[in-house]
Write a protein that holds these residues in place. Structure first.
Motif, PDB file in Angstrom:
ATOM      1  N   VAL A  63      14.829  -5.895  -1.516  1.00  0.00           N
ATOM      2  CA  VAL A  63      13.441  -6.372  -1.635  1.00  0.00           C
ATOM      3  C   VAL A  63      12.481  -5.275  -1.172  1.00  0.00           C
ATOM      4  N   ARG A  64      12.806  -4.701  -0.028  1.00  0.00           N
ATOM      5  CA  ARG A  64      11.959  -3.647   0.550  1.00  0.00           C
ATOM      6  C   ARG A  64      11.827  -2.467  -0.411  1.00  0.00           C
ATOM      7  N   GLU A  65      12.987  -2.032  -0.907  1.00  0.00           N
ATOM      8  CA  GLU A  65      13.020  -0.895  -1.809  1.00  0.00           C
ATOM      9  C   GLU A  65      12.199  -1.207  -3.051  1.00  0.00           C
ATOM     10  N   GLY A  66      12.392  -2.398  -3.584  1.00  0.00           N
ATOM     11  CA  GLY A  66      11.663  -2.782  -4.794  1.00  0.00           C
ATOM     12  C   GLY A  66      10.163  -2.746  -4.598  1.00  0.00           C
ATOM     13  N   SER A  98      -0.368   5.328   3.402  1.00  0.00           N
ATOM     14  CA  SER A  98       0.919   4.922   3.971  1.00  0.00           C
ATOM     15  C   SER A  98       1.353   3.636   3.298  1.00  0.00           C
ATOM     16  N   ILE A  99       2.650   3.554   3.068  1.00  0.00           N
ATOM     17  CA  ILE A  99       3.231   2.400   2.389  1.00  0.00           C
ATOM     18  C   ILE A  99       4.358   1.856   3.267  1.00  0.00           C
ATOM     19  N   GLY A 100       4.337   0.571   3.486  1.00  0.00           N
ATOM     20  CA  GLY A 100       5.421  -0.020   4.269  1.00  0.00           C
ATOM     21  C   GLY A 100       5.428  -1.519   4.082  1.00  0.00           C
ATOM     22  N   SER A 101       6.619  -2.057   3.898  1.00  0.00           N
ATOM     23  CA  SER A 101       6.687  -3.520   3.807  1.00  0.00           C
ATOM     24  C   SER A 101       6.714  -4.102   5.220  1.00  0.00           C
TER      25      SER A 101
END
Lengths: 292, 342
Positions: free
Chosen positions: B316-319, B275-278
């Motif tokens: 920023v999140r998308e990056g 899982s990936i999440g900022s």
């Protein structure tokens, strides 16, 4: 500041002598003593929870209680259970009000090297029959009994956190009621040096508890206010600006350059707060991308 | 925080507050056996301690106490929107303990809870009863380690093992145990079960050093992951939360290098999913969190607040998240990668 509270003069007298406290000219209903540096204030509450609560409220309410202040309630108590002997001093780790059944738990963070006990606060002199009625089955009776602690705790909690409240009691009797002022004094005397050492430890701890001064705006009050006035900042905008300046300080962002550029470009002083909000948003967006 | 030599703080769990109604619980006895020198203090209700006003959690974390209590009311809650459901329809979480042995600057628990002391609920049988009621209606995906790190306290609670035993009798139950602990012994001891997922939170070592206090190093966590994979367990890797730190791209690339060094590309492929999440947090939790960590740039960052949640700006999140996805893409199939979306 250390706020000391005791119910009766005979309980406080040994500590007053040991700490060389001087009587404060009485201006209200409570007798008080203070240290030379005025960093210790001892007040006699009188007997009973209501009197103690009123006293604590009056004292804490009339001063400015800081994050580094502590309250110490000390005095004598009765022993409910046989495992607590007359003359022994205890640090109280839980307090229960016999009438309301409310429970108060001071935060024990600092090790004072003392025996600990639970305490029950009632409205009358210790009566074993009355106290034991409330505890049946598996519930354990508290070990000690007094008439002030729950009131002190409840009142003090309006100004202080549980890490700032400390309770110490010397067992004076087992509920037989035979106790005199001279007897109380003679029981407190041998415990006083230990109490003084503990107070020093708690004072050292209270210095750690003191929150750091606001580095962001300390030393730049005049300049900061000029900038905030220039942004036509409301109270909420000032808080946001302070948070941004704090972050800028942590990451080394030259936020003052923004302010100075806005001044050069004559964008401040703003005509209204909406312009100020836009400038803050501009600063925020620039800081969000900083370091990317 | 307090470094004065004259001030000695109590060691952790020197005081164990026990609700009177929890005093006779077998679980209480089991836990108390592990802390023979602790002072046991009977209390009326855990909230008398946990919910006091004006607490200083950051001070309490230097000398935390343990509170043993019985939880009442609803015990299983629908999963929160900020959490990843991994495509599970009936997503729940439960709280068997409040607060954690570890001390991460960015942890939402610091914003949510008023106290730094740890509460453990001892009435596991009530949780099981409520879970079985749900399981009678539909399958359940249950996260049991959100409000604490259950693996870190497994040696004296035994809760992970208890859920492991429960899964065997309830095929419709899937349990996720989220952890940062190097629980190698536990993974060796438990038989792999399809219904149990161990989810390891991984961060670059620079983030661990700066923000994840008292936690095992990245290498230690990865060695535990490797042990789990070798034992046949279902392992999830959680790159969540991703944190914006100086030179974050290099930091996360180095983290991946470490993963490949210890697990190998084949090992990485064998994980259940990632899982990936900022970083994101309920906006209401941010202020108390910031209050407790004034020196943490990670938390003092000027987040955007949208729909009640504070998070990085979209760009920023998308990056960050797409960069992480692209780094993992050579090793995983798309079905293995879950990215948190609102």
């Amino acid at each position: 500041m250390i706020y000391l509270f005791a119910a009766m003069h005979c309980e406080a007298e040994p500590l007053i002598r040991a700490m060389s406290l001087k009587a404060v000219p009485q201006q209200g209903p409570f007798h008080q003593w203070t240290s030379e540096k005025q960093d210790v204030l001892l007040t006699l509450t009188g007997i009973g929870s209501y009197s103690a609560a009123a006293c604590v409220g009056a004292v804490l309410g009339s001063g400015r209680v800081d994050s580094g202040d502590i309250l110490v309630s000390f005095g004598t108590c009765g022993s409910i259970r046989k495992d607590c002997r007359t003359g022994e001093i205890y640090r109280i780790h839980s307090i229960e009000d016999l009438v309301s059944r409310r429970c108060y738990v001071p935060d024990l963070l600092v090790d004072c090297g003392m025996k600990e006990a639970s305490l029950l606060t009632g409205g009358q002199i210790l009566d074993h029959q009355r106290t034991s009625v409330w505890y049946t089955g598996a519930c354990e009776l508290p070990q000690l009994y007094d008439m002030e602690s729950a009131g002190i705790c409840q009142a003090a909690s309006l100004w202080m956190g549980p890490h700032q409240l400390h309770f110490f009691r010397v067992v004076s009797d087992t509920g037989d009621g035979n106790i005199t002022p001279e007897g109380v004094c003679s029981l407190m005397n041998p415990c006083t040096p230990q109490l003084v050492r503990v107070l020093r430890k708690l004072q050292a701890f209270s210095d750690c508890m003191e929150r750091e001064p606001d580095e962001v705006t300390a030393g730049m009050d005049a300049g900061w206010n000029v900038w905030m006035d220039g942004l036509r900042a409301t109270a909420a905008m000032r808080q946001q600006a302070k948070a941004l300046a704090h972050y800028a300080m942590l990451v080394g962002y030259p936020w003052e350059e923004h302010m100075e550029r806005w001044q050069r470009e004559q964008r401040i002083p703003c005509r209204n707060k909406q312009e100020g909000v836009r400038l803050l948003d501009e600063l925020r967006e620039a800081m969000q991308k900083y370091g990317l | 925080m307090c470094q004065d030599d004259a001030v000695q703080m109590f060691p952790p769990f020197s005081h164990i507050y026990v609700e009177r109604q929890a005093m006779e619980s077998p679980q209480t006895a089991r836990i108390l056996e592990h802390f023979p020198s602790g002072t046991v203090v009977p209390v009326r209700h855990y909230k008398d301690l946990f919910n006091r006003g004006r607490q200083r959690p950051e001070l309490q974390r230097q000398s935390p106490s343990l509170v043993l209590a019985r939880k009442t009311g609803t015990l299983l809650y629908p999963g929160a929107p900020v959490c990843q459901s991994f495509g599970n329809e009936h997503f729940y979480y439960t709280s068997l303990a409040m607060n954690c042995l570890f001390d991460c600057d960015y942890c939402f628990l610091k914003g949510m809870y008023p106290s730094g002391h740890m509460v453990v609920f001892v009435n596991l049988e009530d949780y099981v009863r409520e879970l079985e009621t749900l399981l009678a209606e539909h399958p359940v995906y249950l996260c049991v380690s959100y409000d604490t790190d259950l693996c870190a306290i497994e040696s004296w609670t035994g809760y992970v093992e208890a859920f492991h035993a429960l899964i065997r009798n309830h095929p419709g139950l899937t349990v996720e145990v989220r952890t940062k602990a190097a629980c190698t012994g536990l993974l060796r001891r438990l038989e792999p079960e399809p219904g149990m997922i161990f989810a390891f939170t991984l961060s670059p070592q620079v983030v661990i050093d700066a923000c994840e206090h008292r936690t095992p190093s990245l290498r230690q966590r990865l060695e535990t992951v490797r042990t789990g994979l070798q034992a046949g367990h279902r392992i999830r890797l959680c790159f969540d939360p991703m944190l914006l730190i100086p030179d974050w791209e290099t930091a996360y690339a180095e983290m991946l290098d470490c993963i490949l060094e210890i697990l190998g590309p084949d090992g990485l492929r064998r994980v259940q999913d990632v899982s990936i999440g900022s970083f994101r947090i309920a906006a209401g939790y941010l202020k108390p969190l910031r209050h407790q960590a004034p020196e943490s740039a990670v938390i003092q960052y000027p987040f955007c607040v949208e729909n009640g949640y504070a998070q990085y700006p979209d760009a920023v999140r998308e990056g960050m998240e797409t960069r992480m996805m692209s780094m993992l893409a050579p090793y995983l199939v798309p079905e293995q990668i879950f990215r948190w979306k609102e």
